[in-house]
Scaffold this active site. Structure first.
Site, PDB file in Angstrom:
ATOM      1  N   LEU A  19      -6.688 -10.871   2.232  1.00  0.00           N
ATOM      2  CA  LEU A  19      -8.073 -11.194   2.213  1.00  0.00           C
ATOM      3  C   LEU A  19      -8.203 -10.829   1.045  1.00  0.00           C
ATOM      4  CD1 LEU A  19     -10.415 -13.303   4.722  1.00  0.00           C
ATOM      5  CD2 LEU A  19      -7.940 -14.257   3.298  1.00  0.00           C
ATOM      6  N   GLY A  20      -8.301  -9.077   0.905  1.00  0.00           N
ATOM      7  CA  GLY A  20      -8.581  -8.289  -0.359  1.00  0.00           C
ATOM      8  C   GLY A  20      -8.646  -7.160   0.638  1.00  0.00           C
ATOM      9  N   ALA A  21      -8.820  -6.341  -0.896  1.00  0.00           N
ATOM     10  CA  ALA A  21      -8.963  -5.129  -0.325  1.00  0.00           C
ATOM     11  C   ALA A  21      -9.353  -4.100  -1.287  1.00  0.00           C
ATOM     12  CB  ALA A  21      -7.453  -3.898  -0.207  1.00  0.00           C
ATOM     13  N   GLY A  22     -10.146  -2.482  -1.128  1.00  0.00           N
ATOM     14  CA  GLY A  22     -10.757  -2.198  -2.103  1.00  0.00           C
ATOM     15  C   GLY A  22     -10.169  -0.801  -1.199  1.00  0.00           C
ATOM     16  N   GLY A  25     -11.937  -0.965   2.253  1.00  0.00           N
ATOM     17  CA  GLY A  25     -11.010  -0.561   3.312  1.00  0.00           C
ATOM     18  C   GLY A  25     -10.137  -2.203   3.325  1.00  0.00           C
ATOM     19  N   LYS A  41     -12.610  -6.495   8.830  1.00  0.00           N
ATOM     20  CA  LYS A  41     -12.729  -5.431   7.473  1.00  0.00           C
ATOM     21  C   LYS A  41     -11.953  -4.540   8.276  1.00  0.00           C
ATOM     22  CE  LYS A  41     -15.053  -2.937   4.298  1.00  0.00           C
ATOM     23  NZ  LYS A  41     -15.262  -3.712   2.533  1.00  0.00           N
ATOM     24  N   ASP A 135     -21.897  -2.587  -3.691  1.00  0.00           N
ATOM     25  CA  ASP A 135     -20.311  -3.476  -4.386  1.00  0.00           C
ATOM     26  C   ASP A 135     -20.708  -5.160  -4.882  1.00  0.00           C
ATOM     27  OD1 ASP A 135     -18.085  -3.570  -5.618  1.00  0.00           O
ATOM     28  OD2 ASP A 135     -16.508  -3.181  -3.575  1.00  0.00           O
TER      29      ASP A 135
END
Length: 650
Positions: A19-22, A25, A41, A135
């Site tokens: 779904l997403g990354a940063g 994690g 996560k 964030d």
């Protein structure tokens, strides 16, 4: 775990699409055995390698669990001891703000106002809980039918590692960072969240962030050296965004202050309601329902509507009460120490009939630690330090009697019926129960619950209840419930409920066990020989707390993170729902004098209800996010754990 790939399964979850990354994690969609989808996560390896990270992760997951479901994606599972550490939250329905602006253009009018108000409510609640998002950005705001919800907040961001990761990637999103976050000059906290809120507000109103640029260095340069571009942001949001985007963190308003301004602009009806709440909270007034008036009649200051009394000033914890040494001496009465008046609220014996709920604001007692679980006995109040390893003991006037070291992460407290023993369940590996002699504050025994293997549990801490001469501890890791002899902590038996235990409570029939499983929630009863769980009944699978109700019923507080319906539910021994109050946001329940006290974790308001009908008896206004509530056995004193204070109402 290599950060180049994610495992196929984590705990009880099958890992699905990314779904997403940063820098913190990866977030995946995942599915449990029941088919329920969550956002999972997985923390990056370098954060997990930080020696202090897992301890912080454990504390912050527990704090995040108390966040109201109407503001954030609820934490449903976590494992700080996993490899990698991970946390699962509810998967929200709706587009992100980023996608909404990209596909539909800037927000206007009521849509923009709803976004701003919802984000401020979420941030104010988060900051009162001691959390910072760190964030906040349009991709972390989900526009659900219930309003904007914040996801992916501070639990996965390592303290002290706020600017750059070991690979050189910026932690956080440059366009929405605060200057102190970008240059590493200060630890990002609530003020950084306020700066990010201002940037998100500008993006929502104009379609562009206040510090635009084609490269990360260009964005960071503008952030650190140039004024923000507010574009066509309309008033009053333009002025608010400008305040939030001030370069010095100390000059920015708080989220709570901004929320207050928004509410004051909300029109006459909202202003009148807010003023009433402020008056009630400031005076310690109690709004009474007709139920109690019929049973006890009018009393001093109780006219069935509202009453007020002056509030005592803050009392410092640390000064012992009259005649009490900080450690207590052996041989003292376990219920009352010298100088305590048995006729004063909180010092009397257990009530056998309804009494007027507490109505007069007493002292707000400063504590040397964050207030966690609270339990009240005759003449004594015990407050756990959820981040450390102590329990603070106070008398009913708020003076410190002493402190006792019990071990790291005390998660639940219970008193023996005679008040001579305090039992605490530690959210450790393994789960541990500790017994304390309340006469001299000495630890008299400890026992481990289970073998100590790590697992997906910590979002649901252990619970403890005392039934006669038996102490029962729930171990969500097992899952199991274990019974111990109250005097020796010798194991008496272990039972495996049909559902992973969430909460336990002593009842006339034994010990009630509320649990959750892929097949749905259950409430079951454990009793001698402490190895077999009796037939259970269906129950919600998101129980936060439970207490016994009349005629064998159980009253539960729900989180609302499964079907969106929270509040209170009264469940009969046949499984029938006798009454329900979805309008009450309650996270903790206290009982005394034939009444149930339900704590709203967002406002600290305590709603007193009839346990047989759930009808409102009284409402005691709060003053901020609260963790727990306890009622004195005589029903005439109330103790609310709020931040680093204990609020006393008499």
């Amino acid at each position: 775990m290599s950060d180049a790939a994610s495992p196929a399964t984590v705990g009880d979850y099958r890992v699905g699409r990314l779904l997403g990354a940063g820098a913190g994690g990866r977030v995946h969609e995942a599915v449990d055995a029941r088919g329920r989808r969550v956002a999972l996560k997985l923390v990056r390896t370098e954060h997990a390698a930080d020696p202090g990270f897992r301890a912080r992760f454990r504390r912050e997951v527990e704090a995040a669990r108390r966040m109201p479901s109407r503001y954030t994606a609820q934490v449903v599972d976590a494992d700080p001891d996993g490899d990698p550490p991970w946390v699962a939250t509810t998967l929200l329905a709706g587009p992100t703000l980023e996608r909404r602006v990209r596909d539909g253009g800037p927000l206007r009018g009521r849509e923009l106002a709803r976004l701003a108000t919802g984000l401020l409510r979420a941030l104010a609640a988060m900051h009162r809980a001691g959390l910072a998002h760190r964030d906040l950005k349009p991709a972390n705001v989900v526009l659900t039918p219930r309003g904007p919800m914040v996801v992916d907040f501070g639990i996965a961001h390592a303290s002290g590692d706020t600017r750059m990761t070991r690979t050189g990637a910026t932690l956080g999103t440059p366009a929405y960072m605060a200057p102190e976050q970008a240059d590493g000059s200060a630890e990002p906290g609530p003020a950084a969240d306020v700066h990010a809120f201002g940037a998100v507000l500008v993006l929502a109103a104009t379609g562009a962030p206040p510090y635009a640029g084609d490269t990360v260095p260009a964005v960071l340069y503008r952030l650190l050296h140039e004024a923000p571009e507010l574009g066509t942001t309309p008033e009053p949001w333009r002025a608010m965004a400008a305040e939030c985007l001030r370069r010095a963190p100390g000059t920015r308003p708080s989220a709570a202050e901004l929320l207050g301004r928004v509410r004051r602009r909300g029109g006459t009806r909202v202003a009148v309601a807010a003023a009433l709440v402020a008056v009630v909270a400031g005076t310690g007034a109690v709004l009474l329902g007709p139920w109690l008036a019929e049973r006890i009649g009018p009393g001093p200051g109780l006219d069935g509507t509202a009453t007020s009394a002056g509030s005592a000033g803050p009392a410092e914890a640390g000064s012992p009460g009259p005649g009490l040494a900080p450690g207590l001496g052996p041989g003292l009465d376990p219920g009352l120490g010298p100088g305590l008046d048995p006729a004063a609220p909180g010092n009397g014996p257990a009530a056998t009939a309804p009494v007027p709920p507490p109505s007069v604001a007493g002292p707000v007692v400063a504590l040397p630690h964050t207030a966690g679980r609270v339990v009240a006995g005759v003449g004594r109040v015990y407050v756990a330090d959820p981040e450390g390893g102590t329990v603070t003991v106070l008398d009913t006037a708020g003076a410190t009697v002493g402190r006792v070291e019990v071990g790291r992460f005390p998660a639940a407290l219970a008193l023996s019926p005679d008040g001579t023993r305090l039992y605490t369940a530690l959210s450790s590996t393994p789960v541990r129960v500790v017994a304390v002699d309340t006469r001299n504050l000495a630890v008299t025994g400890t026992a481990d619950v289970g073998a100590g293997s790590a697992g997906a549990d910590i979002v649901r801490p252990p619970d403890v209840a005392v039934a006669g001469g038996t102490v029962v501890v729930s171990d969500p890791r097992g899952p199991r419930v274990v019974a111990f002899d109250a005097a020796t902590l010798r194991p008496l038996g272990t039972a495996d409920p049909a559902a992973r235990p969430l909460a336990v409570a002593a009842a006339d029939s034994g010990v009630l066990v509320a649990g959750a499983s892929p097949g749905g929630g259950r409430i079951e009863t454990l009793g001698p020989p402490w190895t077999v769980i009796g037939p259970g009944v269906p129950a919600p699978e998101d129980v936060l707390d439970l207490v016994p109700g009349p005629d064998g019923a159980a009253l539960v507080a729900r989180a609302g993170n499964v079907d969106g319906v929270g509040g209170l539910r009264l469940i009969g021994p046949d499984g029938a729902v006798r009454a329900e109050r979805p309008d009450l946001d309650a996270v903790r329940l206290g009982t005394a004098a034939g009444l149930v006290h339900a704590l709203d974790p967002t406002t600290g308001t305590v709603t007193v209800v009839d346990p047989g009908t759930l009808g409102t008896v009284a409402r005691i206004a709060g003053d901020g996010l609260a963790a727990d509530v306890a009622v004195a056995p005589d029903g005439r004193a109330l103790y609310v754990a709020t931040g680093r204070t204990l609020r006393i109402v008499r």
